[in-house]
Design an enzyme around this catalytic site. Structure first.
Site, short mmCIF file in Angstrom:
data_model
loop_
_atom_site.label_atom_id
_atom_site.label_comp_id
_atom_site.label_asym_id
_atom_site.label_seq_id
_atom_site.Cartn_x
_atom_site.Cartn_y
_atom_site.Cartn_z
N GLY A 11 0.78 -1.24 0.00
CA GLY A 11 0.00 0.00 0.00
C GLY A 11 0.81 1.28 0.00
O GLY A 11 0.37 2.29 0.57
N ASN A 13 1.37 3.18 -2.65
CA ASN A 13 0.58 4.14 -3.43
C ASN A 13 -0.62 4.64 -2.64
O ASN A 13 -0.96 5.83 -2.68
CB ASN A 13 0.13 3.52 -4.76
CG ASN A 13 1.22 3.59 -5.80
OD1 ASN A 13 1.52 4.67 -6.32
ND2 ASN A 13 1.83 2.46 -6.10
N MET A 89 -4.60 -6.79 -6.64
CA MET A 89 -4.18 -7.87 -7.54
C MET A 89 -5.29 -8.89 -7.75
O MET A 89 -5.09 -10.10 -7.55
CB MET A 89 -2.92 -8.55 -6.97
CG MET A 89 -1.75 -7.60 -6.77
SD MET A 89 -1.24 -6.81 -8.30
CE MET A 89 -0.40 -8.17 -9.08
N ARG A 90 -6.45 -8.40 -8.13
CA ARG A 90 -7.53 -9.33 -8.37
C ARG A 90 -8.37 -8.79 -9.53
O ARG A 90 -8.67 -7.60 -9.59
CB ARG A 90 -8.39 -9.46 -7.13
CG ARG A 90 -9.30 -10.63 -7.20
CD ARG A 90 -9.97 -10.95 -5.90
NE ARG A 90 -11.10 -11.82 -6.15
CZ ARG A 90 -10.98 -13.12 -6.38
NH1 ARG A 90 -9.80 -13.68 -6.35
NH2 ARG A 90 -12.04 -13.85 -6.65
N HIS A 108 -0.77 1.58 -13.03
CA HIS A 108 -0.08 0.42 -13.62
C HIS A 108 1.37 0.80 -13.87
O HIS A 108 1.64 1.87 -14.42
CB HIS A 108 -0.76 0.02 -14.92
CG HIS A 108 -0.12 -1.16 -15.58
ND1 HIS A 108 -0.31 -2.44 -15.14
CD2 HIS A 108 0.74 -1.25 -16.62
CE1 HIS A 108 0.39 -3.28 -15.89
NE2 HIS A 108 1.05 -2.57 -16.79
N ASP A 144 -5.80 -3.70 -17.91
CA ASP A 144 -4.78 -2.66 -18.17
C ASP A 144 -5.01 -1.93 -19.50
O ASP A 144 -4.08 -1.45 -20.13
CB ASP A 144 -3.36 -3.26 -18.13
CG ASP A 144 -3.05 -3.83 -16.76
OD1 ASP A 144 -3.55 -3.28 -15.76
OD2 ASP A 144 -2.32 -4.83 -16.68
C1 GRF Z 1 2.74 -0.64 -7.79
O1 GRF Z 1 3.89 -0.73 -8.56
C2 GRF Z 1 1.53 -0.51 -8.67
O2 GRF Z 1 1.76 0.25 -9.82
C3 GRF Z 1 1.29 -1.94 -9.05
O3 GRF Z 1 1.55 -2.68 -7.89
C4 GRF Z 1 2.45 -1.95 -7.06
C5 GRF Z 1 1.77 -1.73 -5.76
O4 GRF Z 1 2.63 -1.19 -4.80
N1 GRF Z 1 -0.02 -2.11 -9.60
P1 GRF Z 1 2.03 -0.58 -3.46
O5 GRF Z 1 1.17 -1.64 -2.82
O6 GRF Z 1 1.22 0.63 -3.84
O7 GRF Z 1 3.21 -0.24 -2.64
#
Ligand code: GRF
Length: 203
Positions: A11, A13, A89-90, A108, A144
């Site tokens: 997490g 981001n 991731m789902r 992405h 995507d």
């Molecule tokens: C990031 O690189 C995002 O772009 C990708 O998965 C990663 C997630 O990282 N979809 P985080 O959980 O936000 O640290």
């Protein structure tokens, strides 16, 4: 704009979105963080920031549709306007994507439409591109794909491996995602059919 962030992992981001939204002038508020994995590290980070969290373990649902319906109900109950996927991731059922069409964005780690799916940094290294990056886009049923809101590019440097590239791009992700969310939440970027338009652009 009431925002829910969906995560599956650390997490980072999500944390960048929460940090940006703390600023009083930011045009969106993060009102919920949900994960399909109860062990996702990001849930603790969100809770520590005072954001309500929700763990919906997808393994406890009989089908993809059942999980998606439960998640949808939670988002509706929380009066969510916009869903931000951040390392979620789902894959969703078509019905869920349809229900949130125009109200769900994703980040992405590649310059779409290049390098969809997973292992994007390995894909970029194998292709020999000299620029790589990240993309914030609206979510459509095709993985995507979807109208692009914002992108950031980084150089691919001699000696880079996937980890080095991922780290260089992650810095840009943390800058790009809050900026893209602010553009949408303030109405400065909006969907017009299958394109994102900016400002007064009516094309
Ligand atoms: C990031 O690189 C995002 O772009 C990708 O998965 C990663 C997630 O990282 N979809 P985080 O959980 O936000 O640290």
């Amino acid at each position: 704009t009431r925002v829910a962030i969906l995560i599956s992992g650390r997490g980072s981001n999500m944390a960048s979105l929460i940090a940006a939204a703390v600023e009083p002038e930011f045009p969106a508020e993060i009102v919920l963080v949900a994960s399909n994995r109860p062990e996702a590290g990001g849930l603790a980070t969100a809770a520590a920031a005072g954001i309500p969290t929700l763990a919906l373990d997808h393994k406890t649902y009989p089908s993809r549709a059942a999980f998606d319906e439960a998640l949808h109900a939670e988002l509706v109950a929380a009066d969510i306007d916009l869903v931000c996927l951040a390392g979620f991731m789902r894959i969703f059922s078509a019905g869920f994507v349809e229900a949130w069409a125009g109200r769900m964005i994703n980040i992405h780690p590649s310059l779409l439409p290049l390098f969809k799916g997973v292992h994007t940094h390995e894909q970029a290294l194998a292709a020999g591109v000299r620029l790589h990056g990240c993309t914030v886009h609206y979510v459509v049923p095709e993985l995507d794909a979807g109208p692009i809101v914002a992108q950031a590019a980084v150089p691919v440097l001699p000696g880079d491996d996937a980890d080095a590239l991922a780290a260089r791009i992650l810095v840009q992700e943390h800058r790009l995602y809050p900026a893209a969310l602010a553009l949408i939440a303030s109405g400065r970027a909006r969907l017009n059919g299958d394109r994102v338009v900016f400002g007064n652009d009516v094309s």
